[in-house]
Design a protein around this motif. Structure first.
Motif, PDB file in Angstrom:
ATOM      1  N   GLY A  97       0.855  -1.189  -0.124  1.00 22.58           N
ATOM      2  CA  GLY A  97      -0.080   0.001   0.024  1.00 22.58           C
ATOM      3  C   GLY A  97       0.867   1.075   0.153  1.00 22.58           C
ATOM      4  N   PRO A  98       0.226   2.591  -0.081  1.00 23.87           N
ATOM      5  CA  PRO A  98       1.070   3.737  -0.356  1.00 23.87           C
ATOM      6  C   PRO A  98       1.821   3.750   0.930  1.00 23.87           C
ATOM      7  CG  PRO A  98      -1.185   3.922  -1.125  1.00 23.87           C
ATOM      8  CD  PRO A  98      -1.130   2.619  -0.443  1.00 23.87           C
ATOM      9  N   ASP A  99       1.130   3.617   2.252  1.00 20.48           N
ATOM     10  CA  ASP A  99       2.059   3.916   3.320  1.00 20.48           C
ATOM     11  C   ASP A  99       3.228   3.110   3.633  1.00 20.48           C
ATOM     12  OD1 ASP A  99       0.350   1.694   3.733  1.00 20.48           O
ATOM     13  OD2 ASP A  99       0.336   2.043   5.979  1.00 20.48           O
ATOM     14  N   THR A 100       3.060   1.783   3.044  1.00 27.21           N
ATOM     15  CA  THR A 100       4.089   0.870   3.090  1.00 27.21           C
ATOM     16  C   THR A 100       5.231   1.286   2.440  1.00 27.21           C
ATOM     17  OG1 THR A 100       2.393  -0.933   3.420  1.00 27.21           O
ATOM     18  CG2 THR A 100       4.755  -1.681   3.036  1.00 27.21           C
ATOM     19  N   MET A 101       5.426   1.803   1.336  1.00 24.65           N
ATOM     20  CA  MET A 101       6.383   2.112   0.531  1.00 24.65           C
ATOM     21  C   MET A 101       7.123   3.544   0.930  1.00 24.65           C
ATOM     22  SD  MET A 101       6.530  -0.632  -1.509  1.00 24.65           S
ATOM     23  CE  MET A 101       7.824  -0.008  -2.568  1.00 24.65           C
ATOM     24  N   ARG A 102       6.553   4.117   1.801  1.00 23.55           N
ATOM     25  CA  ARG A 102       7.091   5.516   2.414  1.00 23.55           C
ATOM     26  C   ARG A 102       8.381   5.209   3.238  1.00 23.55           C
ATOM     27  NH1 ARG A 102       1.358   7.199   2.840  1.00 23.55           N
ATOM     28  NH2 ARG A 102       0.745   8.512   1.292  1.00 23.55           N
ATOM     29  N   THR A 103       8.371   3.865   4.037  1.00 24.18           N
ATOM     30  CA  THR A 103       9.467   3.655   4.770  1.00 24.18           C
ATOM     31  C   THR A 103      10.352   2.744   4.474  1.00 24.18           C
ATOM     32  OG1 THR A 103       8.262   2.028   6.183  1.00 24.18           O
ATOM     33  CG2 THR A 103       7.937   4.340   6.635  1.00 24.18           C
ATOM     34  N   PRO A 104      11.665   2.650   4.770  1.00 23.00           N
ATOM     35  CA  PRO A 104      12.450   1.685   4.329  1.00 23.00           C
ATOM     36  C   PRO A 104      12.201   0.103   4.923  1.00 23.00           C
ATOM     37  CG  PRO A 104      13.874   3.305   4.979  1.00 23.00           C
ATOM     38  CD  PRO A 104      12.275   3.738   5.618  1.00 23.00           C
ATOM     39  N   ALA A 105      11.558   0.227   6.080  1.00 22.20           N
ATOM     40  CA  ALA A 105      11.062  -1.155   6.851  1.00 22.20           C
ATOM     41  C   ALA A 105       9.838  -1.805   6.249  1.00 22.20           C
ATOM     42  CB  ALA A 105      10.685  -0.731   8.232  1.00 22.20           C
ATOM     43  N   GLY A 106       9.007  -0.729   5.507  1.00 21.97           N
ATOM     44  CA  GLY A 106       7.973  -1.273   4.717  1.00 21.97           C
ATOM     45  C   GLY A 106       8.345  -1.848   3.276  1.00 21.97           C
ATOM     46  N   ARG A 107       9.419  -1.079   2.772  1.00 25.70           N
ATOM     47  CA  ARG A 107       9.802  -1.516   1.538  1.00 25.70           C
ATOM     48  C   ARG A 107      10.449  -2.888   1.704  1.00 25.70           C
ATOM     49  NH1 ARG A 107      10.862   3.982   0.923  1.00 25.70           N
ATOM     50  NH2 ARG A 107      13.128   3.898   1.378  1.00 25.70           N
ATOM     51  N   ALA A 108      11.319  -3.122   2.807  1.00 24.36           N
ATOM     52  CA  ALA A 108      12.240  -4.171   3.022  1.00 24.36           C
ATOM     53  C   ALA A 108      11.104  -5.476   3.325  1.00 24.36           C
ATOM     54  CB  ALA A 108      12.949  -4.032   4.484  1.00 24.36           C
ATOM     55  N   ALA A 109      10.169  -5.161   4.158  1.00 24.61           N
ATOM     56  CA  ALA A 109       9.244  -6.158   4.474  1.00 24.61           C
ATOM     57  C   ALA A 109       8.296  -6.821   2.754  1.00 24.61           C
ATOM     58  CB  ALA A 109       7.841  -5.726   5.410  1.00 24.61           C
ATOM     59  N   THR A 110       7.996  -5.695   2.191  1.00 23.02           N
ATOM     60  CA  THR A 110       7.435  -5.918   0.937  1.00 23.02           C
ATOM     61  C   THR A 110       8.286  -6.842   0.069  1.00 23.02           C
ATOM     62  OG1 THR A 110       6.228  -3.980   0.898  1.00 23.02           O
ATOM     63  CG2 THR A 110       6.617  -4.830  -1.383  1.00 23.02           C
ATOM     64  N   GLN A 111       9.659  -6.434   0.102  1.00 25.23           N
ATOM     65  CA  GLN A 111      10.735  -7.394  -0.620  1.00 25.23           C
ATOM     66  C   GLN A 111      10.659  -8.831  -0.047  1.00 25.23           C
ATOM     67  OE1 GLN A 111      14.737  -5.868  -0.698  1.00 25.23           O
ATOM     68  NE2 GLN A 111      15.138  -6.799  -2.662  1.00 25.23           N
ATOM     69  N   VAL A 112      10.705  -8.995   1.099  1.00 16.88           N
ATOM     70  CA  VAL A 112      10.656 -10.470   1.865  1.00 16.88           C
ATOM     71  C   VAL A 112       9.489 -11.187   1.536  1.00 16.88           C
ATOM     72  CG1 VAL A 112      10.743 -11.641   3.937  1.00 16.88           C
ATOM     73  CG2 VAL A 112      12.067  -9.750   3.513  1.00 16.88           C
ATOM     74  N   VAL A 113       8.257 -10.510   1.656  1.00 23.80           N
ATOM     75  CA  VAL A 113       7.107 -11.300   1.401  1.00 23.80           C
ATOM     76  C   VAL A 113       6.792 -11.638   0.038  1.00 23.80           C
ATOM     77  CG1 VAL A 113       4.480 -11.183   1.344  1.00 23.80           C
ATOM     78  CG2 VAL A 113       5.888 -10.119   3.264  1.00 23.80           C
ATOM     79  N   MET A 114       7.151 -10.563  -1.058  1.00 19.21           N
ATOM     80  CA  MET A 114       7.049 -10.973  -2.537  1.00 19.21           C
ATOM     81  C   MET A 114       8.008 -11.996  -3.021  1.00 19.21           C
ATOM     82  SD  MET A 114       6.607  -8.010  -5.269  1.00 19.21           S
ATOM     83  CE  MET A 114       5.428  -7.085  -4.546  1.00 19.21           C
ATOM     84  N   GLY A 115       9.447 -11.810  -2.440  1.00 24.02           N
ATOM     85  CA  GLY A 115      10.336 -12.713  -2.765  1.00 24.02           C
ATOM     86  C   GLY A 115       9.780 -14.156  -2.375  1.00 24.02           C
ATOM     87  N   GLU A 116       9.391 -14.251  -1.305  1.00 31.93           N
ATOM     88  CA  GLU A 116       8.935 -15.557  -0.832  1.00 31.93           C
ATOM     89  C   GLU A 116       7.625 -15.997  -1.566  1.00 31.93           C
ATOM     90  OE1 GLU A 116      10.083 -17.587   1.358  1.00 31.93           O
ATOM     91  OE2 GLU A 116      11.956 -16.403   1.639  1.00 31.93           O
ATOM     92  N   PHE A 117       6.672 -15.372  -1.749  1.00 34.19           N
ATOM     93  CA  PHE A 117       5.697 -15.924  -2.550  1.00 34.19           C
ATOM     94  C   PHE A 117       6.135 -16.173  -4.107  1.00 34.19           C
ATOM     95  CE2 PHE A 117       2.358 -13.630   0.015  1.00 34.19           C
ATOM     96  CZ  PHE A 117       1.625 -14.740   0.215  1.00 34.19           C
ATOM     97  N   LEU A 118       6.993 -15.445  -4.750  1.00 40.56           N
ATOM     98  CA  LEU A 118       7.663 -15.788  -6.017  1.00 40.56           C
ATOM     99  C   LEU A 118       8.441 -17.301  -5.900  1.00 40.56           C
ATOM    100  CD1 LEU A 118       8.255 -12.380  -7.388  1.00 40.56           C
ATOM    101  CD2 LEU A 118       6.346 -13.594  -7.872  1.00 40.56           C
ATOM    102  N   ASP A 119       9.339 -17.436  -4.986  1.00 39.85           N
ATOM    103  CA  ASP A 119       9.891 -18.468  -4.847  1.00 39.85           C
ATOM    104  C   ASP A 119       8.896 -19.687  -4.793  1.00 39.85           C
ATOM    105  OD1 ASP A 119      12.400 -17.287  -5.047  1.00 39.85           O
ATOM    106  OD2 ASP A 119      12.826 -16.973  -2.821  1.00 39.85           O
TER     107      ASP A 119
END
Length: 205
Positions: A97-119
């Motif tokens: 979501g928009p609020d998630t991408m505003r912070t480094p922690a949110g972007r890092a969490a998105t990367q982890v979750v998306m990476g795991e799903f794609l794997d």
């Protein structure tokens, strides 16, 4: 950039995960448990432990963490004093979501979750390919589709193409959605639907 996970029934109801829910999901074991509940329906900590190789204590801990953010929920009427059943709520989820991408922690969490799903999706695809190429083709393999294409688009056209693909998937899910607790049979199996459309980064970029 949006990733939608829609295996649970009730496709039209889409929840955009906030930063708290996304951080709670950002753990390899939790993504795996969440995905199993999405694809295979309700499970217990013990059944999930058997599927993942984790201990039932570990799966119980992670299930409670997911439930705290309403990513999953308990089924009280199905449980016993010794065993609790868990399921994914109806509807899909979308992130980030928009609020998630505003912070480094949110972007890092998105990367982890998306990476795991794609794997996980890639592993499932490669297991399918390995099985069908090892054995004689069966009707399921003959009807499966693995395809790709390359086109030249503007950013607006990319958005339009993705919206058209999403509408097709929405219609298919609405027509053939998985009934809660449904089990695969010899004539009916759970099928993964995927759509990918993104700009290719060239070596010179």
């Amino acid at each position: 950039m949006t990733n939608k996970q829609d295996e649970a029934p009730g496709r039209r109801d889409i929840r955009t995960l906030d930063s708290g829910a996304l951080r709670a999901l950002a753990h390899p074991v939790r993504v795996r448990l969440y995905d199993i509940l999405s694809q295979q329906g309700p499970q217990t900590a013990s059944s999930l432990a058997a599927m993942t190789g984790e201990s039932s204590g570990s799966t119980s801990y992670h299930l409670r963490a997911l439930a705290k953010h309403d990513l999953i929920r308990e089924i009280p009427e199905r449980g016993t004093a010794r065993e609790r059943w868990w399921e994914r709520p109806t509807g899909g989820v979308s992130f980030p979501g928009p609020d998630t991408m505003r912070t480094p922690a949110g972007r890092a969490a998105t990367q982890v979750v998306m990476g795991e799903f794609l794997d996980r999706r890639h592993d499932q695809l490669m297991r399918f390919v390995g099985t069908t190429l090892r054995d004689e083709l069966d009707p399921w393999a003959e009807k499966a589709l693995i395809t790709s294409a390359t086109v030249s688009l503007t950013v607006e056209q990319l958005g339009e193409v993705n919206a058209r693909i999403q509408r097709v998937i929405d219609d298919v899910v609405d027509e053939y959605r998985i009934a809660p607790g449904a089990e695969p049979t010899p004539s009916r199996r759970i099928v993964s639907l995927r759509a990918e459309a993104f700009p290719i980064t060239t070596e010179s970029d």
